[in-house]
Design an enzyme around this catalytic site. Structure first.
Site, short mmCIF file in Angstrom:
data_model
loop_
_atom_site.label_atom_id
_atom_site.label_comp_id
_atom_site.label_asym_id
_atom_site.label_seq_id
_atom_site.Cartn_x
_atom_site.Cartn_y
_atom_site.Cartn_z
N ASN A 91 71.47 72.35 13.60
CA ASN A 91 72.73 72.55 14.31
C ASN A 91 73.74 71.43 14.06
O ASN A 91 74.94 71.65 14.20
CB ASN A 91 72.42 72.65 15.82
CG ASN A 91 73.66 72.50 16.67
OD1 ASN A 91 74.41 73.46 16.86
ND2 ASN A 91 73.92 71.31 17.18
N SER A 143 78.81 79.26 10.29
CA SER A 143 80.09 79.46 11.00
C SER A 143 80.80 80.68 10.42
O SER A 143 80.63 81.01 9.24
CB SER A 143 80.99 78.24 10.81
OG SER A 143 82.30 78.55 11.23
N TYR A 156 84.54 72.12 5.18
CA TYR A 156 83.70 72.70 6.24
C TYR A 156 83.26 74.13 5.87
O TYR A 156 82.08 74.47 5.99
CB TYR A 156 84.50 72.69 7.55
CG TYR A 156 83.76 73.18 8.76
CD1 TYR A 156 82.88 72.34 9.45
CD2 TYR A 156 83.94 74.48 9.24
CE1 TYR A 156 82.21 72.79 10.59
CE2 TYR A 156 83.28 74.92 10.37
CZ TYR A 156 82.42 74.08 11.04
OH TYR A 156 81.76 74.53 12.16
N SER A 157 84.21 74.95 5.40
CA SER A 157 83.87 76.33 5.03
C SER A 157 82.86 76.37 3.89
O SER A 157 81.93 77.19 3.90
CB SER A 157 85.11 77.11 4.58
OG SER A 157 86.11 77.03 5.54
N LYS A 160 79.46 75.57 5.21
CA LYS A 160 78.88 76.64 6.04
C LYS A 160 78.52 77.87 5.18
O LYS A 160 77.56 78.58 5.48
CB LYS A 160 79.84 77.02 7.16
CG LYS A 160 80.06 75.89 8.17
CD LYS A 160 78.76 75.50 8.87
CE LYS A 160 78.95 74.48 9.96
NZ LYS A 160 77.69 74.14 10.66
N ILE A 189 83.97 78.68 19.44
CA ILE A 189 83.16 78.44 20.64
C ILE A 189 83.74 77.23 21.37
O ILE A 189 84.15 76.25 20.73
CB ILE A 189 81.68 78.16 20.24
CG1 ILE A 189 81.15 79.25 19.30
CG2 ILE A 189 80.81 77.99 21.48
CD1 ILE A 189 81.09 80.65 19.85
#
Ligand code: NAP
Length: 248
Positions: A91, A143, A156-157, A160, A189
């Site tokens: 996580n 994500s 980040y993309s 993920k 979230i």
């Protein structure tokens, strides 16, 4: 009978946010849970809070998932505390957002190191035991932007999306030993990661989400709980979206 009675789990980046809720949900269902986080004090505080809330056995561990020695040690410490590792939840994650033209190489590397390499290192360390035991679950927190892409989040993309490839490859490699590997892909979230967004941006995001609101960490935890328990015994290599319909 609780869903995870007799099971042991390690959740990375679990001092707060989604990881904390996953650890708490597992503990409430009878699992002994190791909570790994970069800050040992915060990991121990979270472990104490979850233990007092649920009565489960917990332990807080200092763990930087981007370091192989930390990952190996966290698995050893979990075994020392509980005797085995049945479930790993990758996580821990960070974001260093910027447009590509302004994104520094160091920010690209940092995000890949934690979000993607960290999951590989933890899976490698945990799978030694799981493959021997011929049982185990690995759950990677990806994500929605790993599926859809996102301007300002190339690093980040990519991390993920990479996690989804890692999930499918591990699932194929480990399936003969009954070690199941799946991903959860949350949408927007409400955690510290998204609290920095301006109210206007949050309102715009909510408008784009078919269910009309951002998600709660506990709603992601329920998906992880499903993938950790016996009800998902014939599911591997899948990506479970928890995104209010944002990406279908
Ligand atoms: P968060 O509130 O920022 O929590 C992340 C936790 O990971 C923090 O406790 C952080 O510790 C820890 N961490 C950071 N780097 C680490 C490292 N190298 N080793 C171990 N732990 C580390 O974030 P969150 O929103 O709960 O996100 C949890 C996961 O869900 C992440 O993988 C994130 O990418 C993913 N996700 C979140 C959303 C969302 O909308 N929130 C959406 C999709 C996916 P410190 O605070 O001490 O740095």
């Amino acid at each position: 009978m609780k869903l995870l009675e007799g099971k042991t789990a390690i959740v990375t980046g679990a001092a707060r946010g989604i990881g904390f809720e996953i650890a708490a949900a597992f503990a409430a269902q009878g699992a002994a849970v190791a909570i790994g986080d970069v800050s040992a004090e915060e990991a121990q505080a979270a472990a104490g809070e979850i233990a007092s809330r649920t009565g489960a056995r917990t332990v807080g561990l200092a763990l930087d998932v981007s370091k192989e020695a930390d990952c190996d040690r966290a698995i050893e410490e979990t075994v020392a505390a509980f005797g085995k590792v049945d479930i790993l939840v990758n996580n821990a994650g960070i974001a260093r957002d910027n447009l590509v033209l302004r994104m520094k190489e160091a920010d690209f590397d940092a995000v890949l190191d934690v979000n993607l390499k960290g999951a590989f290192l933890m899976a490698k360390a945990a799978s030694r035991l799981m493959l021997k035991a011929r049982a185990g679950r690995i759950i990677n927190i990806s994500s929605v932007v790993g599926q859809s892409g996102q301007a300002g989040q190339a690093n980040y993309s990519a991390s993920k999306a990479g996690l989804i490839g890692l999930t499918k490859s591990l699932a194929r490699e480990f399936a003969p030993r009954q070690v199941l590997v799946n991903a959860v892909a949350p949408g927007f979230i409400r955690t510290r990661m998204t609290e920095g967004l301006k109210d206007e941006a949050k309102a715009k995001i909510s408008e784009m989400i078919p269910l009309g609101r951002m998600g709660e960490p506990g709603e992601v935890a329920k998906a992880a709980l499903f993938l950790a328990g016996e009800d998902s015994a014939y599911i591997t290599g899948q990506v479970l979206a928890v995104n209010g319909g944002l990406y279908m």
